[in-house]
Scaffold this motif. Sequence first.
Motif: not given
Length: 788
Positions: A30-31, A286-291, A672-673
Motif C-alpha cells: 500500500g505504501i 486513488i492513492a489515498w484509497i489504496v493507502l 493492488i487494492s
Amino acid sequence: MIKNFIKTAFRNLWKTKGYSFLNIFGLAIGIAAAALIFLWVENQLSYNDNFPNKKNIYTIKSKQTYDGATYVFESTPGPLAESIAKEIPGIKHTVRMGWGTPLLFSVGDNNLFQTGLYSDPNIADVLSLEFLEGDRKTAFDQVNNLILSETGAKKLFGNQPALGKTVKVNNKELYIVSGIVKDLPQNSSYIFQWLIPFKKIVSTSEWLTRWDNNSIQTLVQIDDNANVDQINKQLMNYVKNKTNGEVTFSQNFLYPMERLVTYNVFDKSGNEIEGGIKNIRLFSIIAWIVLLIACINFMNLATARSEKRAKEVGMRKVVGASRQSLIGQFLAESLVLASISSLVAILLIYIFIRPFNTMIGQELQVNLLKPLHLIFLVAITLICGLFAGSYPAFFLSAFKPLSTIKGAKQKAGTGSLIRKGLVVLQYTASVVLIICTIIIYQQIQHNKNRDLGFDKSQVLTTPLQGDMAKHLPLIKNQLLATGLVDHAGVSDMNILNINSNSSGFTWEGKNSKTDILIGMLRSDEGLIPALDLKILDGRNFHPNLLGDSTSIIINETLAKLIRKDGHVAGRIISYGEERFTIAGVVKNFVYNNVYADPDPMLFLPISRENGILNIRTKAGIDLPQAIQQIEKIIVKNNPGFPFDYKFLDETFNSKFQAELFIQQLSSVFAIISIIISCLGLFGLAAFATEQRAKEISIRKVLGASVSGLIQMLNREFIILIGISCIIAFPIAWIFMHKWLADYAHHITISWTVFVLSGLTAIVIALLTISSQAFKAAVANPTKTLRDE
C-alpha cells in the motif's frame, strides 16, 4: 525500557511469523503503490518549476466566436509580440515561437531528425536557459546560427566539441553551432533539441507580417509589479485597433504558465474548465484509497492478533506491570511492524519505479533525502503504527487480570465490530476501483470502435521531404507497381489533426449575421481513396488536380449547413474575392476531437511542396516486406533523407493517451487494492477459524460435513463483501456518471458492470478465505479438543 519494548516486539513478531508477514507485506504494498502515485502527482504539480520566472511567464491566447460558439486558441499574429513589447507597459519580454518543427540534421554520415523551435533571442531570458557553451548575448545574432540542447549536441557530435561546428539542415542549408544549452527537465512545457533565430523564417514568410493570420505562439514575461488585468484590458481589442476595425474576430489575453498543465481547457463559451488537474485529483484519491485499504488491513490484523494475548496481559499485570508499560509495549510492537513495512515499501518502490516509468512515459526519480519524501514515509509509519496499536494498547491493557487468567471471555464485541466495519470499508473501496476500471475501458473501446468515417487500418504516413514533392507522380506509380500498395495520396496535415481553419466563407442563402469556423485540409485526388473516405454527392478531385484549382470537397456537416438535404455538388462558396465550386461531399469523418461530432471542414487542392504522403497497403500482405519496398522507393527518389513513417492507427490510438493512462493506472491499483484486501481477509479468516477451532471440532464430532463447515465459516465474510458491494455500487455510479458527462459520445452505464464487479469481488474473497475454512474443516477434531 524502550530497548526492552523493541526486543519483546521482535520476539512476538517472530512467534507469529504468518500474521507478521501478511501485516508487513500488505502495508508495504500500500505504501509503495501510494508513493508511486504521489511521485507522479508531484511531477505534474511541479511542471515548469525549473523556470525561475514561472509566476511572471504567460502565453497569449486568442478568443474567437463563431456562430454562437467561442473557441480559445494559442495562435497569434506575427507582428503582435514586437508591437505589445513597445506599447503595453508592464511587459518585460516577448518571444515569438514556432510549434515544434522536426528537421533533418547532418554531420558527416550522421543523419537524424531533431525537433526544435524557431524563436526570438529573448527566449534565453524568459526561460532562463543555461548556456554550457557559447554566449547568450550573441548566440542569436546571425540567421544561420544554431543553438543545440545538451542532448541534441551529443546525438550529433558525440563527446566532441560542438561550438563553432557546421551542421547541414534538410540537406540544403548550413548552420553554425553558436551555443549549447542545458537540457530542460521532462516536466517542462517547452522541450526542444534546437533553437534557430525566428528572423530566419520572417523574410520568407509573408503571412508573419499580417495581423489577420494567427499562426505562431507568443510567450510573454511581465514585470514583477505589473497588473495582469490592466494588460489584458489593453490586449483584448489590440488587434482590432491595430487594423482599424478590419480584424474583429480575435480577442487576446494572457494565460499563466502555472495553469498550462493543470487547466488550459475551455468550453464552447470560452470559459476555462479543468484540464490535467482532474487526473491529478483522481489519482490522488486513488492513492489515498489504496493507502487507506492498506492501513485498514494493517489495523485489522494487528488488533486480531493482539486479542489472543489477553492472558499474557493478565499475567503481566499480576507480576506488577503498569497499564502505561503495557500501552508502551503494544505501541512499540505496532511501530516496529510499521517501520519494517516502510523499509520493505522503499525496496518495492526502487524495484517497480522503472516499470512504472515505462507505463506512464515519464522519468520519475526516488529521492529519500528529499524532505517531502522523507516526511511522507515517516508520517505514514507513525500514523499506521499508532492507529493500529491504539486498540490493543488501550483496550487490552484495561482487562482485569483475574478474569483473563481464569479464561473468562472479555467483552471484545467492539473489536469485532470495528474489524467488520473496516473490512466493509476496504472492500467497498476495492469494488469502486474495479467498477471504475471496467467503465473507463468500455468508454475507450466505445470511441475506438465508433464509425470514424474512414478506414485507419493498413495506412502509413510519411512526411514529404527534400525533393519528394517534385517526384510525386513517379513515386506514386512505383508504389502502385509493387502490387503491395492500393492507393497513395497527399495532404498538408495528418487527417486526424486538421489545425488550419478560417471563417468568412459565404454561399447563397447563408445568414449574413452568422460567421462559421471551417476547417481546411489541402489534398490531392489520391487522399480520399487512400483513407477510404465515402463520397456521398458529386466527385473526387480530378487526377493530378488538372482543372480543379478552384474546386473544393466538403464534409456532410458543412453540406447540411448550406442545404438541409446535403446535395450541394456544383454550388459556389465564396471566400473574399475567391470563388470555389463544390466538386463533392464526403461522409463525416472524425478528426481533431475524437469524442465530438465533426465540425464543418473542406478540402482544397494542394499546392505546397511539403505535407504528408498517405499510403494504403493491400490487405493480407506481408507488412514488413511492404515497408521495405516502400522505403526503397522513397529513398531512391529522395536520397539523403532517412525513411520516417508512422501508422495512422497508432496516431489515432495516441488520441486516447489520457484515457489509456487513467485506465492503466486504475487497473493496476485496483489489482493492488484487491491483493491487499485479500491478504487481510486471509489473515482474518485464519484468526476466525483459530478462534472457533473448538466449536468446529465439536460440530464435526456431532456429524457436521466438511462442506457445511466451510459454508458456515465463509458466511460471515461473504455477508460483509455483499454489504461492501451494496455501498460501492451507487458511489461508483455517481462518480462515473459525472466522468462520462464530459464526453459527447459516451457509453450508457450497464447494470452488468455492477453484477460482474460484485461477483468478481465475491469470488476473489471466497477463494481467499476458503483455503483457511477448508484447513479448519478437515483438521482432526480429537487433536483440537485434546489441546483445548
